[in-house]
Design an enzyme around this catalytic site. Structure first.
Site, PDB file in Angstrom:
ATOM      1  CB  CYS A  88      -9.489  -3.963  14.456  1.00  0.00           C
ATOM      2  SG  CYS A  88      -9.208  -3.622  12.454  1.00  0.00           S
ATOM      3  CB  CYS A 140      -7.285  -3.051   6.424  1.00  0.00           C
ATOM      4  SG  CYS A 140      -5.976  -1.904   5.935  1.00  0.00           S
ATOM      5  CB  SER A 153      -5.584   0.794  -1.093  1.00  0.00           C
ATOM      6  OG  SER A 153      -4.552  -0.194  -1.320  1.00  0.00           O
ATOM      7  CD  GLU A 187      -3.058   1.235  -4.235  1.00  0.00           C
ATOM      8  OE1 GLU A 187      -3.013   0.462  -3.185  1.00  0.00           O
ATOM      9  OE2 GLU A 187      -3.845   1.551  -4.926  1.00  0.00           O
ATOM     10  CE  LYS A 189     -10.527  -8.175   8.311  1.00  0.00           C
ATOM     11  NZ  LYS A 189      -9.855  -7.703   7.149  1.00  0.00           N
ATOM     12  CD  GLU A 248      -3.249   0.682   2.087  1.00  0.00           C
ATOM     13  OE1 GLU A 248      -4.166  -0.155   1.650  1.00  0.00           O
ATOM     14  OE2 GLU A 248      -3.153   0.968   2.965  1.00  0.00           O
ATOM     15  CD  GLU A 259     -14.644  -9.415  -5.234  1.00  0.00           C
ATOM     16  OE1 GLU A 259     -14.985 -10.462  -4.474  1.00  0.00           O
ATOM     17  OE2 GLU A 259     -15.357  -8.291  -5.509  1.00  0.00           O
ATOM     18  CD  GLU A 306     -11.587  -9.091   3.699  1.00  0.00           C
ATOM     19  OE1 GLU A 306     -11.309  -9.515   4.712  1.00  0.00           O
ATOM     20  OE2 GLU A 306     -10.915  -8.066   3.190  1.00  0.00           O
TER      21      GLU A 306
END
Lengths: 171, 576, 557
Positions: free
Chosen positions: B507, B301, B321, B283, B360, B280, B368, B363
């Protein structure tokens, strides 16, 4: 065609609603005056409901988008007020007062006769789609109790024998 | 304003005029029971469990919202007060299932606790069920409207804190219940699966989907090589789930407990966090230098945050990102690089994540997230679920000897650890970006970017990179994220880099954290992570030897072709 | 205005519309034209004339002849005889006469004579759609006086001195309420007229709005001036189609006359009014629920404090007053507090508009001084109980009001005296019930209403209204035990003590008065007997009223 999935109880269960583009365009037109005015939600719902006598979910989505109100809140408001319906109703809404003054004046007998005459249960819609019968809190016409209200017209001092003639005007 | 004096249960109490009776009573050790009240979510004043008698008032008043006033006399223990409270609880119980023993919130339910505290022995009303089917439509959350007690805390969390507004009270009177729009399931509304509602709910009406069974099955399968990764925030919150004080750092015990449970390898998401910073950070520099993609760059994230952008700001997705989250980078690397090095068929590797997060769970199932050729992460457990597994097999957590993570994917730096607190990703990135841009080392003090720390909703900072200035912003909680996104949408945002975390506090305040999580516990957990960072020998991601080895042996360099293949992705707009 | 030798007033109040007055009016117009009288006789559709169950009502002035239950077929006789030949049609004539203004202070023990008309001074006498007629009867004079020759403080002092108390149910002193809001510093304040009249048995606000809409507008202007509010809202029940239509027309007219808008009466004070429609929720009559609804939300009451007077609509100081309260304001400002105080009692000055319903010969709208007795209302104005039946119970103040038994017939009807009986004046509804009814069945009807209208926000009311209804349904089915009723009493007591708003708190009022005054009758139900012969055991469907069950038993259904 959109299937209405009802949340609780009989409301909207399995009833199919046709929300074609023409209708949704009409909804958009009606609510555009309330654009980004969340405070006018109740007024907007009145206007939308006047189109088809109920509030189809796709119409509520348009209301939510236009007024900038979350869909959840639009639905919460639509299910709070007794004048609003989220499931399809007949062309004419018959409201019957069940409050104490009408009860004392014999509303139960009128209700009984009316439901009998129409062949529906309370809250139901006749098979020809003409009438939906709903109970209402006081209609404010207690002076002529027992009374029913069909759309915006009140019929007071009713006896059961009057009903067929009253209903005939709408058939 | 100067303090006022009132009397509570005969005690003279000095209070500030903005206080409620509840707050004033607490200052003198009088505990008034509450249910709909929540210290971060306000006082809806609807449950009527906290009612008290105020002299001169005909009716009882809710202590949670009633303001104190000079000379006021309050009684919290009178027959009238006790009767009203008991009746409220009894009425709620009569409209609630009595399956407490098999409820996911058994022993962690505020209604159950009240019933126990009040010694309710008989429910004199017929039990009524709402008969609403359970909503198990998402991989993250399970909603059981029958257990809803109309406290509205979830609505407050979803609408006011997260600005998502999935839930509303619908219907009226006895039929009132909290539901998503149109009574739909969560998978067909704008829910981002953050799980903050599960923390807000006092009962079991919204809970995380329990995946412990699937994990036990994998552990019991002799053909499976089960590896586990632990998110940065877990080391600062698992202790609380198991009865230790808020902010206890339990890294070594966590590792030991996971080995006891039977995981074949105990790795650390912090490793993947360091990897994320490498990707990142580069990036960001790439975007700034080449100008080939929009700025500010937004972090990626937090899966609840990704769900949010996809639904509410699809037009700004190019700002996000392309880096996968650390959890997913871990999975992709585990089933490729690690499989190769350990010589294990990736089909036999079962990757479990211990996460503070319900999103999560969603996710890891996204299409993907299969760049290894398999589902990169197989199961996600929240802090609460891990707590249950530890209790189930009778581990005496507090007396466990500490153990170390396994190499190589258990090796990490302090930069990875602070990912769990709001501002942590930003700080970790700045440490590495500084080194890459300037080619110089930051001093011990210079490593700590205090401007980006703390629980303020939106933080901004300017960082001097020896001439070049980077302007950054940090938001946590989607309500704050929304404000930042609106600014970006105007095209007038001054920032180059923005960190956004879905949950308040980052988190450490995730929707999978222990029941009872409040702002103050979030703060303590955040502090604990900064302490972990300070204690680490290495505190910059680009110095993580295991990450450097990964590049050398496998990925070549940040943003390489292989990195792109395994560690980056693109998200697509979702209908809101 | 042109001069007409006769005015024919056709009552256009909602009950008369329901009874068919529109057709009668059409026929009168046709007939008047046929007789060539259109230049001599003016036909006016008025607001409610009062005796609602006698509609359609037609009044011919200057004689003041009242014709009741007029049918289309009667019209040719009225026009031919009365208007052409000046001979009133005796067979159609209602034996009492409408008051003229000069008669208003003249008390007579008949339907109209006992009445004092302050609030209803114009209702039934003027065309509600004509601002000129309102102005001709001193309309907007009060507002003009207030804005041009009184300070806001003086207006509040006058209202305080009048002793006017809120007529919506809570009876809070209006002047004190205004004083609170006047003192608050704010960039914006609001006046809200609460026309969400949902109290069963109450239809006074509707008839005031429909009969004399400008009076409400004028009252709001004065209130706005007194507290420094420049915007007013009228929140009307969505079901009140005619009221909405009339008030909207009246607002447009007032704007056209410069009586709403900028710089009223050259005083520099600006004020405007907007109408907001409700959508069917009794609880929105509660002022904070009403405000929530106006903000586009579910009509759920707010926990107080803060009170609307300091933090109301959009968080701004807001005065919420009932229609009837507001309609009292212009006459008070115009005539002074002393004038107002000559009516009613020292602690309850003025008049009260009641709506009389149930088992009484003359149902309808009356305005009488505070303090007259229930007996005077029922047997005087109300013309007694039909069919020679006995009085059993009267419920005052609507569904949330207390029930009075025969022993209370001579209690004066004012705020204090009724409070002593455990009842309240409330909204002014008076439901008279004769001895053919069973109190348990009545209690069921009341509790069904509360269950239906509970907003669902607070535990005691959301859960309690349903449970109380359950218990009384069980009692009506003659299946309840003493334990059930004890639980009902305990529950209602808790609801009274700890519900968030007046709705939940007031369920106990009718319930306790019924349980106290008719203990024997209720007791009989526990022993399997209904003394009135209304309740029956084991009904097919617990949702139906006993009456329906009886019908079903007779094979009618």
């Amino acid at each position: 065609m959109l299937k209405m999935r009802g949340p609780v109880g009989p409301e909207g269960s399995g009833v199919v609603c046709e929300c074609d583009d023409v209708f949704l365009t009409e909804v958009q037109r009606v609510v555009s005056v309330y654009k980004e005015r969340p405070e006018d939600l109740v007024q907007a719902l009145h206007d939308v409901q006047s189109l088809r006598n109920y509030l189809p979910r796709e119409a509520l989505r348009v209301v939510a988008r236009t007024l900038d109100v979350p869909e959840s809140r639009v639905y919460g408001v639509a299910t709070f007020y007794s004048m609003f319906s989220t499931s399809p109703r007949g062309r004419h809404i018959i409201r019957i007062c069940e409050s104490a003054p009408c009860h004392v004046a014999g509303a139960a007998e009128i209700i009984n006769s009316l439901l009998n005459e129409l062949g529906v249960e309370m809250g139901g819609t006749t098979s020809d789609g003409i009438f939906t019968v709903e109970t209402s809190s006081c209609l404010g016409v207690c002076g002529v109790a027992p009374a029913i209200m069909i759309d915006d017209t009140v019929y007071g001092n009713l006896v059961s024998e009057d009903l067929p003639a009253v209903l005939r005007r709408y058939r | 304003m100067s303090d006022i004096t009132l009397t509570i249960d005969g005690k003279s109490v000095c209070a500030s005029p903005e206080m409620t009776i509840l707050e004033a009573a607490r200052t003198v050790g009088i505990k008034i029971p509450t249910l709909c009240w929540h210290e971060d979510l306000g006082s809806p004043s609807v449950c009527r469990v906290c009612v008290v008698e105020i002299e001169g008032q005909n009716t009882l008043q809710p202590a949670c919202s009633y303001p104190v006033s000079q000379g006021m006399t309050v009684r919290t223990n009178t027959p009238r007060v006790r009767n009203a409270r008991r009746m409220a609880i009894e009425l709620l119980l009569a409209h609630h299932p009595d399956d407490c023993l098999s409820c996911q919130r058994n022993l962690k339910c505020e209604l159950q606790q009240l019933a126990a505290d009040f010694g309710i022995r008989e429910i004199r009303f017929e039990r009524v069920s709402r008969k609403i089917p359970r909503d198990e439509s998402t991989p993250s959350l399970v909603r059981d409207a029958d257990k809803c007690i109309n406290c509205r805390r979830c609505i407050e969390a979803c609408e006011k804190i997260q600005g998502v507004a999935v839930l509303s009270t619908v219907n009226r009177g006895f039929d009132s219940v909290v539901l998503p729009a149109f009574g739909d399931d969560l998978d067909s509304v704008v829910c981002v699966l953050c799980g903050q509602c599960t923390l807000a709910c006092p009962t079991g009406a919204i809970v995380e989907r329990d995946d412990t069974g699937r994990v036990w099955d994998a552990l019991a399968d002799p053909n499976m090589h089960v590896v586990v990764q632990t998110a940065p925030a877990i080391r600062a919150s698992l202790g609380e789930e198991l009865g230790l004080p808020a902010g206890s750092i339990v890294t070594g015990k966590l590792v030991a407990a996971l080995r006891k449970i039977g995981f074949d390898r105990v790795f650390d998401t912090d490793f993947a966090a360091d990897l994320t910073i490498m990707e990142e950070g580069h990036e960001l520099l790439d975007r700034i230098q080449k100008g080939n993609a929009p700025l500010p760059l937004l972090t990626s994230c937090s899966p609840g945050w990704i769900n949010f952008v996809e639904r509410f700001y699809p037009d700004l997705l190019p700002h996000v990102s392309t880096c996968k989250s650390p959890q997913q980078m871990f999975g992709a690397v585990a089933k490729t690089y690690y499989a190769e090095r350990a010589d294990i068929d990736p089909a036999r590797i079962f990757v479990v994540s211990i996460m503070p997060c319900t999103a999560k769970k969603y996710e890891c199932q996204r299409p993907e997230m299969r760049s290894s050729g398999f589902q990169d992460v197989d199961a996600v457990l929240t802090t609460r679920e891990l707590g249950r597994m530890i209790r189930e097999i009778g581990i005496d957590f507090d007396s466990l000897p500490e153990e170390e993570y396994d190499a190589p994917m258990g090796i990490s730096t302090g930069a990875g650890a602070i990912f769990g607190a709001t501002g942590g990703v930003m700080e970790a990135a700045l440490r590495t970006v500084y080194a890459v841009v300037t080619g110089r080392e930051l001093s011990e003090d210079g490593l700590e970017f205090h401007d980006v720390r703390g629980l303020e909703g939106i933080k901004e900072a300017e960082v001097d990179l020896e001439g070049a200035t980077v302007r950054v912003a940090i938001a946590h909680g989607l309500g704050n994220a929304r404000k930042v996104m609106e600014t970006i949408r105007t095209g007038e945002a001054p920032w180059q880099f923005v960190e956004i975390m879905c949950c308040p506090g980052g988190c450490v305040g995730g929707g999978g954290q222990p029941i009872g999580t409040v702002m103050s516990s979030r703060a303590e957990r955040g502090q604990a992570l900064y302490e972990v960072d300070r204690e680490m020998p290495l505190r910059e991601s680009h110095k993580n030897p295991a990450v450097l080895a990964l590049y050398q042996e496998f990925l070549d360099w940040p943003l390489s072709e292989r990195s792109h293949e395994l560690l980056h992705t693109h998200y697509t707009p979702k209908k809101s | 205005m042109e001069f007409y030798r006769a005015h024919v007033l056709v009552c256009g109040g909602f009950p008369c519309v329901a009874a068919g007055c529109r057709a009668v009016r059409g026929e009168i117009e046709r007939s008047v034209k046929e007789h060539g009288l259109e230049r001599e006789v003016r036909i006016v559709e008025t607001g409610c004339l009062g005796p609602c169950d006698l509609g359609p009502i037609v009044v011919v002035y200057p004689e003041g002849t009242v014709y009741s239950r007029v049918s289309v077929d009667d019209v040719s006789e009225i026009v031919g005889e009365h208007l052409m030949k000046g001979r009133p049609v005796r067979r159609l004539e209602y034996t009492e006469r409408l008051p003229s203004v000069s008669q208003a202070d003249h008390k007579r023990p008949d339907y109209f004579g006992i009445q004092e008309r302050i609030v209803l001074e114009n209702v039934g006498l003027i065309d509600p759609d004509s601002i000129e007629e309102y102005i001709a009867r001193d309309g907007y004079l009060g507002a003009g006086m207030a804005l041009t020759s009184m300070s806001p403080d003086e207006v509040i002092s006058a209202i305080k001195a009048s002793g006017l108390r809120g007529r919506g149910g809570a009876a809070f002193p209006t002047g004190v309420k205004l004083g609170f809001t006047a003192r608050v510093e704010a960039d914006q304040k609001y006046i809200i007229c609460n026309a969400d009249e949902g109290e069963p048995g109450t239809f006074k606000d509707r008839l005031i709005l429909e009969g004399d809409p400008h009076k409400v507008i004028e009252g709001m202007i004065i209130l706005g001036y007194s507290v420094g509010a420049t915007m007013g809202y009228i929140y009307i029940r969505g079901e009140y189609y005619l009221s909405i239509e009339r008030i909207e027309r009246a607002i447009a007219e007032a704007r056209r006359y410069g009586l709403l808008g900028h710089d009223l009466f050259g005083s520099g004070f600006s004020f405007d009014i907007e109408v907001k429609k409700g959508a069917g929720a009794y609880v929105c009559g509660e002022e904070t629920a009403l405000i929530e609804s106006m903000e586009g939300k579910r009509g759920e009451p707010r926990q107080k404090p803060p009170y609307p007077g300091t933090c109301g609509l959009w968080g701004k100081p807001t005065v919420v007053n009932n229609v009837e309260t507001i309609a009292n304001v212009p006459p008070i400002v115009r005539n002074g507090a002393d004038w107002f105080r000559q009516f009613g009692t020292p602690t309850s000055p003025g008049t009260k508009v009641y709506t009389l319903t149930g088992d009484v010969n003359n149902k309808g709208l009356i305005e009488v001084p505070m303090g007259i007795t229930l007996r005077e209302v029922i047997y005087g104005v109300g013309g007694g109980i039909p069919g020679g039946r006995r009085f059993k119970m009267a419920q005052t103040g609507g569904t949330a009001g207390g029930c009075l038994s025969e022993t209370h017939l001579d209690i004066p009807m004012d705020y204090e005296s009724l409070q002593e009986t455990g009842s309240a004046l409330g909204s002014g509804a008076l439901l008279i019930i004769d001895d053919s009814h069973c109190v348990v069945d009545i209690a069921c009807a009341l509790l069904r209403f509360f269950e239906h209208e509970s907003c669902g926000q607070c535990t005691p009311c959301r859960e309690g209204t349903r449970r109380l209804h359950d218990i009384f349904r069980k009692t009506r089915e003659l299946a309840a035990t003493e334990k059930d009723l004890k639980l009902a009493r305990e529950l209602a007591g808790v609801m009274q003590a700890s519900s968030l708003c007046a709705l939940g708190q007031s369920v106990a009022v009718p319930l306790f008065t019924i349980m106290d005054h008719y203990a024997d009758e209720i007791e009989a139900h526990l022993e399997g007997r209904c003394p009135a012969g209304v309740c029956r055991p084991n009904p097919a469907n617990a949702d139906e009223s006993a009456y329906e069950t009886l019908q079903a038993g007779n094979g009618i259904r």
